[in-house]
Motif scaffolding. Structure first.
Motif, PDB file in Angstrom:
ATOM      1  N   LEU A  92      40.321  37.657  45.570  1.00  0.00           N
ATOM      2  CA  LEU A  92      41.213  38.402  44.688  1.00  0.00           C
ATOM      3  C   LEU A  92      40.957  38.134  43.213  1.00  0.00           C
ATOM      4  O   LEU A  92      41.004  39.048  42.395  1.00  0.00           O
ATOM      5  CB  LEU A  92      42.669  38.038  44.994  1.00  0.00           C
ATOM      6  CG  LEU A  92      43.344  38.723  46.169  1.00  0.00           C
ATOM      7  CD1 LEU A  92      44.631  37.989  46.508  1.00  0.00           C
ATOM      8  CD2 LEU A  92      43.637  40.176  45.841  1.00  0.00           C
ATOM      9  N   ASP A  93      40.693  36.878  42.855  1.00  0.00           N
ATOM     10  CA  ASP A  93      40.751  36.552  41.430  1.00  0.00           C
ATOM     11  C   ASP A  93      40.026  35.259  41.109  1.00  0.00           C
ATOM     12  O   ASP A  93      39.602  34.517  41.998  1.00  0.00           O
ATOM     13  CB  ASP A  93      42.211  36.466  40.972  1.00  0.00           C
ATOM     14  CG  ASP A  93      43.103  35.751  41.979  1.00  0.00           C
ATOM     15  OD1 ASP A  93      42.614  34.837  42.662  1.00  0.00           O
ATOM     16  OD2 ASP A  93      44.292  36.109  42.089  1.00  0.00           O
ATOM     17  N   GLU A  94      39.907  34.998  39.820  1.00  0.00           N
ATOM     18  CA  GLU A  94      39.351  33.752  39.292  1.00  0.00           C
ATOM     19  C   GLU A  94      39.865  33.559  37.878  1.00  0.00           C
ATOM     20  O   GLU A  94      40.115  34.529  37.155  1.00  0.00           O
ATOM     21  CB  GLU A  94      37.825  33.798  39.296  1.00  0.00           C
ATOM     22  CG  GLU A  94      37.122  32.565  38.738  1.00  0.00           C
ATOM     23  CD  GLU A  94      37.444  31.276  39.491  1.00  0.00           C
ATOM     24  OE1 GLU A  94      38.538  30.708  39.228  1.00  0.00           O
ATOM     25  OE2 GLU A  94      36.617  30.866  40.327  1.00  0.00           O
ATOM     26  N   MET A 182      40.042  41.971  33.466  1.00  0.00           N
ATOM     27  CA  MET A 182      40.543  40.732  32.888  1.00  0.00           C
ATOM     28  C   MET A 182      41.999  40.917  32.484  1.00  0.00           C
ATOM     29  O   MET A 182      42.377  41.977  31.974  1.00  0.00           O
ATOM     30  CB  MET A 182      39.716  40.321  31.670  1.00  0.00           C
ATOM     31  CG  MET A 182      40.108  38.967  31.101  1.00  0.00           C
ATOM     32  SD  MET A 182      39.088  38.460  29.703  1.00  0.00           S
ATOM     33  CE  MET A 182      37.523  38.221  30.538  1.00  0.00           C
ATOM     34  N   VAL A 183      42.826  39.878  32.727  1.00  0.00           N
ATOM     35  CA  VAL A 183      44.252  39.958  32.412  1.00  0.00           C
ATOM     36  C   VAL A 183      44.689  38.684  31.690  1.00  0.00           C
ATOM     37  O   VAL A 183      44.020  37.648  31.741  1.00  0.00           O
ATOM     38  CB  VAL A 183      45.110  40.122  33.692  1.00  0.00           C
ATOM     39  CG1 VAL A 183      44.806  41.440  34.384  1.00  0.00           C
ATOM     40  CG2 VAL A 183      44.892  38.938  34.643  1.00  0.00           C
ATOM     41  N   THR A 184      45.819  38.781  31.024  1.00  0.00           N
ATOM     42  CA  THR A 184      46.465  37.613  30.424  1.00  0.00           C
ATOM     43  C   THR A 184      47.540  37.124  31.381  1.00  0.00           C
ATOM     44  O   THR A 184      48.354  37.911  31.876  1.00  0.00           O
ATOM     45  CB  THR A 184      47.100  37.979  29.073  1.00  0.00           C
ATOM     46  OG1 THR A 184      46.069  38.417  28.180  1.00  0.00           O
ATOM     47  CG2 THR A 184      47.810  36.778  28.469  1.00  0.00           C
ATOM     48  N   LEU A 185      47.542  35.838  31.652  1.00  0.00           N
ATOM     49  CA  LEU A 185      48.467  35.273  32.628  1.00  0.00           C
ATOM     50  C   LEU A 185      49.857  35.078  32.042  1.00  0.00           C
ATOM     51  O   LEU A 185      50.011  34.683  30.886  1.00  0.00           O
ATOM     52  CB  LEU A 185      47.936  33.928  33.144  1.00  0.00           C
ATOM     53  CG  LEU A 185      46.600  33.993  33.889  1.00  0.00           C
ATOM     54  CD1 LEU A 185      46.145  32.586  34.265  1.00  0.00           C
ATOM     55  CD2 LEU A 185      46.714  34.862  35.130  1.00  0.00           C
ATOM     56  N   LYS A 206      43.808  33.293  30.684  1.00  0.00           N
ATOM     57  CA  LYS A 206      43.338  34.574  31.202  1.00  0.00           C
ATOM     58  C   LYS A 206      42.743  34.403  32.591  1.00  0.00           C
ATOM     59  O   LYS A 206      42.464  33.276  33.034  1.00  0.00           O
ATOM     60  CB  LYS A 206      42.291  35.189  30.261  1.00  0.00           C
ATOM     61  CG  LYS A 206      42.855  35.609  28.900  1.00  0.00           C
ATOM     62  CD  LYS A 206      41.808  36.291  28.043  1.00  0.00           C
ATOM     63  CE  LYS A 206      42.383  36.711  26.702  1.00  0.00           C
ATOM     64  NZ  LYS A 206      43.421  37.769  26.855  1.00  0.00           N
ATOM     65  N   ALA A 207      42.542  35.518  33.253  1.00  0.00           N
ATOM     66  CA  ALA A 207      41.930  35.509  34.581  1.00  0.00           C
ATOM     67  C   ALA A 207      41.308  36.874  34.832  1.00  0.00           C
ATOM     68  O   ALA A 207      41.580  37.853  34.124  1.00  0.00           O
ATOM     69  CB  ALA A 207      42.967  35.197  35.656  1.00  0.00           C
TER      70      ALA A 207
END
Length: 638
Positions: A92-94, A182-185, A206-207
């Motif tokens: 899903l993510d990193e 890319m997103v901001t957590l 970020k992730a």
């Protein structure tokens, strides 16, 4: 409501729909049985794909929720020959930025918990790349989406859920059409991850995550949620409206999704929490107590002010049909709650113990207080601890783990440098100073550093217990091996852990055991320590001395038992509140910027004082006596 599932969840899971629920969900007694059921569904899918000589494309999650699923898949591979050679995985993510060899990376996580233990081809493993530039991430995210499409999409997507209702790292505000990006957590997400990174300052901001649309395109979705910490977000996701503020609610629009929950995670669902407002329910003593406390809160009345009309207007008329008038029921419940309050947690001598939560005999009891970390005892039950000592009981406190990872490097550096002042040639101290000054977050603590941190916690504990008047020989440090890894990831409970627990219980032969009953995180240290106690009790419960042993469970700094669950409430005077605060202050390494603060900025002593005060206020609101503060306990019957 979606009710399609790929396999049957009849037993031991349980599913009962209600008009409030918009997502199919199955409730298991615990996370282990739920995880095994999910692992077997995945295994059946893999084998079905093998029969048609086709790939099985899995979307995988990280975090604590899927750990037991992966453990069962590994067992199926090793013991029953399940092959993963036809499996393609997409994580899903990193985190970003994040190197693959960092122990906090999800690449490292997946290798540790699954991939290196099975026969999956390395080229079939896909994890978002967090070791790139922002500009490079745009192309890499696009390629990730394309690769999923080239394999025909995801056959099965395994999800966890964050307290912000994020799936993957799709935080509040994520659009239903979002793809890998890319997103901001969210601050709360980073706060929940702080323990893994040994402090909030080390958590990436970020992730890179699969998007909501990518997840929803999976042909089958299973979401896992364990523990009380997830109860509120599960309730909002299953029963709330679809909103970008709660991205997991988008799953209401998927035709083949199942939430797999344990009892604690499902506890706020309407049919579980207040079944009387859903339909007719089978009343028992626990449910009656819960319903009446709920009714008091709903109406703003104390117990003795409730009327027949109140019961009828809130779906509880069937209770009156069984119990009689509101007056009779109110008196009965008032007396039950009143009898739970006692200033004698070890039992009051020469009293009628039928009217009290504890036995009056023996007058002087042998008591074990199990503390998962070297401060949970005074944080969670410091007032009761003090009361037991002053009332003449033989109290032993047993610290189950060293708590070393909760000591910051700055704190350890201070002690090592002080050591060098008195012994400049001490190589241990000089090595610790050098290690700390060169250390980065991807390296676990050295053994000397761990030992120093453990000694810091140990001496702080002795300061607190001495303040309360407990002799040093009645303070025990088990240092259970499961904890001593030097990292957040712990080893499974072993026979050595259980044997240490058994040995201390058998040596003391207690009449009372107090233990941390936190169920918020099934993989957290508190829960593992509780499991170690339960396993030990199971092995020795046949011993004669155990016939006279009662177990009381307390809660940690974040939660308290609900009023209807409390079976013993120990009031504290203002002076005892101050003594408890002083005992907590001896744990200086856990004060003023504690590493694992969570999303609550208050210090532990503030949290727990306000919680104890709140418990007393709740009893007062029900029409019972007013106290400055109360500590609460629930009995465990083994």
């Amino acid at each position: 409501m979606n009710t399609t599932t790929s396999i049957s969840f009849e037993k031991p899971g349980k599913y009962e729909s209600s008009r409030f629920e918009k997502i199919h969900n199955v409730i298991f007694d615990n996370s282990v049985s739920g995880s095994i059921a999910v692992a077997h569904e995945i295994a059946e899918l893999i084998k079905a794909k093998q029969e048609t000589n086709s790939y099985c494309v899995l979307g995988l999650a990280t975090g604590s929720s899927p750990i037991k699923v992966y453990e069962e898949l590994i067992r199926l591979h090793r013991e029953e020959g399940l092959s993963f050679k036809n499996v393609i995985t997409f994580n899903l993510d990193e985190y970003f930025p994040m190197k693959t060899d960092n122990i906090q990376s999800y690449y490292f996580f997946m290798q540790e918990y699954l991939f290196k233990h099975i026969d999956i081809a390395p080229e079939n493993i896909n994890i978002p790349n967090g070791d790139c530039t922002v500009e490079e991430s745009l192309l890499l995210c696009s390629q990730y989406e394309e690769k999923i499409r080239n394999y025909g999409g995801l056959d099965f997507q395994l999800l966890g859920i964050g307290r912000t209702a994020h799936i993957g790292f799709n935080e509040p505000g994520s659009h239903q059409n979002s793809t890998t990006r890319m997103v901001t957590l969210d601050h709360l997400t980073r706060s929940d991850a702080a323990s893994s990174f040994l402090g909030m300052d080390n958590v990436p901001k970020k992730a890179i995550t699969m998007g909501v649309a990518t997840v929803l395109e999976a042909r089958r979705i299973v979401l896992l949620a364990w523990g009380q910490n997830k109860a509120e977000v599960i309730y909002e996701t299953i029963e709330g409206k679809v909103t970008s503020k709660k991205p997991a609610t988008y799953l209401q629009n998927h035709p083949n999704v199942t939430f797999v929950l344990d009892v604690e995670a499902a506890s706020l669902l309407t049919r579980i929490n207040t079944p009387w407002v859903v339909d007719g329910c089978e009343w028992n003593s626990d449910l009656i107590r819960k319903a009446i406390v709920w009714l008091c809160k709903k109406t703003g009345k104390s117990i003795l002010h409730l009327t027949d009309k109140d019961y009828f207007e809130h779906g509880m008329e069937s209770l009156l049909a069984i119990e009689g008038t509101a007056y009779d029921l109110n008196i009965k419940m008032f007396n039950q709650l009143q009898h739970a309050i006692t200033g004698w947690p070890g039992g009051k001598p020469n009293s009628d113990h039928q009217q009290r939560p504890e036995r009056s005999t023996p007058e002087k009891k042998r008591v074990i207080i199990f503390s998962p970390h070297p401060d949970d005892d005074v944080i969670s039950m410091g007032g009761t601890f003090d009361r037991l000592i002053t009332q003449g009981h033989e109290v032993h406190v047993v610290y189950q783990t060293s708590g070393n990872i909760a000591v910051s490097n700055d704190e350890a550096l201070k002690f090592a440098e002080i050591g060098l002042v008195f012994d400049p040639q001490n190589k241990t101290y000089s090595d610790i100073v050098e290690f700390i000054n060169q250390k980065n977050s991807s390296i676990s603590d050295s053994i000397p550093l761990r030992n120093l941190k453990a000694q810091i916690r140990q001496k702080e504990s002795l300061g607190a217990t001495r303040f309360l008047g407990l002799p040093d020989h009645q303070v025990h440090f088990l240092n259970l091996p499961f904890y001593e890894t030097g990292t957040i990831k712990k080893s499974p409970l072993s026979k050595k852990d259980i044997d240490l627990m058994i040995a201390i219980i058998e040596s003391i032969q207690p009449h009372q055991i107090y233990a941390a009953g936190d169920l918020a995180d099934p993989h957290g240290t508190h829960k593992v320590c509780l499991d170690s106690l339960f396993m030990a009790l199971e092995e020795i419960k046949h011993k004669p001395f155990m016939d006279d042993c009662w177990v009381w469970l307390y809660r940690g700094a974040w939660h308290e038992w609900d009023i209807h669950e409390i079976e013993m409430a120990v009031p504290m005077s203002p002076n005892q509140v101050l003594r408890k605060r002083t005992a907590i202050f001896y744990h200086q390494s856990q004060k003023d910027g504690v590493m694992f603060q969570g999303d609550d900025s208050r210090e532990f002593w503030v949290r727990v004082e306000e919680r104890n005060k709140d418990t007393a206020e709740k009893f007062k609101d029900l029409g019972l006596a007013s106290y400055a503060a109360m500590e609460a306990f629930k009995r465990y019957h083994f």
